[in-house]
Design an enzyme around this catalytic site. Structure first.
Site, PDB file in Angstrom:
ATOM      1  N   SER A  75       0.837  -1.206   0.000  1.00 27.50           N
ATOM      2  CA  SER A  75       0.000   0.000   0.000  1.00 27.50           C
ATOM      3  C   SER A  75       0.867   1.249   0.000  1.00 27.50           C
ATOM      4  CB  SER A  75      -0.872   0.047   1.253  1.00 27.50           C
ATOM      5  OG  SER A  75      -1.589  -1.135   1.401  1.00 27.50           O
TER       6      SER A  75
HETATM    7  N1  SAH Z   1       1.112  -5.157   4.147  1.00 27.17           N
HETATM    8  C1  SAH Z   1       1.716  -5.485   2.886  1.00 27.17           C
HETATM    9  C2  SAH Z   1       0.757  -5.285   1.763  1.00 27.17           C
HETATM   10  C3  SAH Z   1       0.250  -6.526   1.341  1.00 27.17           C
HETATM   11  S1  SAH Z   1      -0.872  -6.551  -0.003  1.00 27.17           S
HETATM   12  C4  SAH Z   1       2.961  -4.675   2.607  1.00 27.17           C
HETATM   13  O1  SAH Z   1       3.185  -3.698   3.303  1.00 27.17           O
HETATM   14  O2  SAH Z   1       3.702  -5.029   1.697  1.00 27.17           O
HETATM   15  C5  SAH Z   1      -1.891  -7.825   0.588  1.00 27.17           C
HETATM   16  C6  SAH Z   1      -1.222  -9.145   0.863  1.00 27.17           C
HETATM   17  O3  SAH Z   1      -2.243 -10.036   1.312  1.00 27.17           O
HETATM   18  C7  SAH Z   1      -0.581  -9.794  -0.349  1.00 27.17           C
HETATM   19  O4  SAH Z   1       0.744 -10.116  -0.044  1.00 27.17           O
HETATM   20  C8  SAH Z   1      -1.418 -11.051  -0.566  1.00 27.17           C
HETATM   21  O5  SAH Z   1      -0.670 -12.144  -1.053  1.00 27.17           O
HETATM   22  C9  SAH Z   1      -1.953 -11.318   0.813  1.00 27.17           C
HETATM   23  N2  SAH Z   1      -3.202 -12.091   0.846  1.00 27.17           N
HETATM   24  C10 SAH Z   1      -4.197 -12.079  -0.060  1.00 27.17           C
HETATM   25  N3  SAH Z   1      -5.169 -12.922   0.298  1.00 27.17           N
HETATM   26  C11 SAH Z   1      -4.776 -13.494   1.466  1.00 27.17           C
HETATM   27  C12 SAH Z   1      -5.364 -14.459   2.343  1.00 27.17           C
HETATM   28  N4  SAH Z   1      -6.543 -15.027   2.104  1.00 27.17           N
HETATM   29  N5  SAH Z   1      -4.676 -14.787   3.454  1.00 27.17           N
HETATM   30  C13 SAH Z   1      -3.468 -14.238   3.729  1.00 27.17           C
HETATM   31  N6  SAH Z   1      -2.874 -13.320   2.936  1.00 27.17           N
HETATM   32  C14 SAH Z   1      -3.522 -12.959   1.818  1.00 27.17           C
END
Ligand code: SAH
Length: 226
Positions: A75
């Site tokens: 994000s």
């Molecule tokens: N906080 C992260 C942003 C992550 S984007 C950062 O600062 O980089 C959202 C993340 O959620 C992605 O890495 C994606 O793979 C993960 N995600 C998506 N669906 C998910 C699920 N059902 N359970 C766990 N993680 C999930």
């Protein structure tokens, strides 16, 4: 093929440059949003460029979402600041984070709480995030590869829960795993613009659940697991 950048051998930017880029990023966020000083301090300390190693320094510190591999994005820093601020961390909390991604948000949470339990569905992202936090000497994080819709029942209850991708509604197990007096922050809703997604904050007090909307947001979806 492993590129030099992928194994962290890209020509490193001088330390002063990264600090200046970080200060500029945080000053711009602080000028626009009323973020607590503790949260701003954490943003000034965590080297965002280490979490997006293939990008030029100016991009790493731009206030925009950035690709982190596997079609996922981290994000934009102002949204990370707003979500972290909304959690009202004091330093004593056990925090559950859903969506480890690059580990950048995880590193911020680790600075502001006692212990972070972070769940990621994609092993490659979880492993890379773990390696980055290890290299930075962050020790109060536990990584789990699994389905974020289920939370981390083994380590519940949590004083805080942060969801970093959008489910349609807050998954009930995450509310169950929230401690009494706890706070959960999550983007919810479909990724389509109509209706827009909302950032919600949920407080659990004496068994009552109170929900407030903090504002409209745009997040990638929390992926359903087959
Ligand atoms: N906080 C992260 C942003 C992550 S984007 C950062 O600062 O980089 C959202 C993340 O959620 C992605 O890495 C994606 O793979 C993960 N995600 C998506 N669906 C998910 C699920 N059902 N359970 C766990 N993680 C999930």
């Amino acid at each position: 093929m492993l590129t030099l950048a992928a194994i962290g051998c890209r020509r490193a930017a001088p330390k002063d440059d990264t600090r200046a880029a970080r200060e500029k990023m945080v000053d711009a966020i602080a000028a626009r949003w009323p973020i607590q000083p503790r949260v701003l301090r954490a943003l000034r300390e965590v080297p965002r460029h280490r979490f997006v190693p293939d990008l030029p320094l100016a991009d790493a510190y731009a206030d925009k979402p950035l690709p982190i591999g596997e079609g996922q994005v981290t994000s934009q820093p102002s949204m990370i600041a707003i979500m972290t601020d909304a959690l009202e961390l004091t330093g004593k909390e056990r925090v559950l984070e859903i969506g480890t991604g690059s580990g950048y948000q995880t590193a911020i949470l680790a600075k502001l709480s006692r212990e972070v339990f972070t769940v990621e569905i994609l092993r490659s992202l979880s492993d890379a995030a773990r390696a980055r936090l290890d290299a930075l000497g962050v020790r109060n994080v536990r990584f789990r590869v699994g389905d974020g819709f289920k939370g981390d029942p083994e380590h519940a209850p949590f004083d805080r829960v942060l969801v970093t991708a959008a489910p349609r509604d807050v998954p009930p197990p995450l509310i169950d795993q929230l401690a009494d007096g706890g706070v959960l922050v999550a983007p919810i809703g479909d990724p389509k613009p109509h209706p827009p997604q909302r950032l919600v904050r949920i407080r659990k007090n004496g068994g009552t659940i109170a929900e407030e909307t903090l504002g409209p947001v745009h997040f990638t979806p929390l992926l359903p697991v087959e």
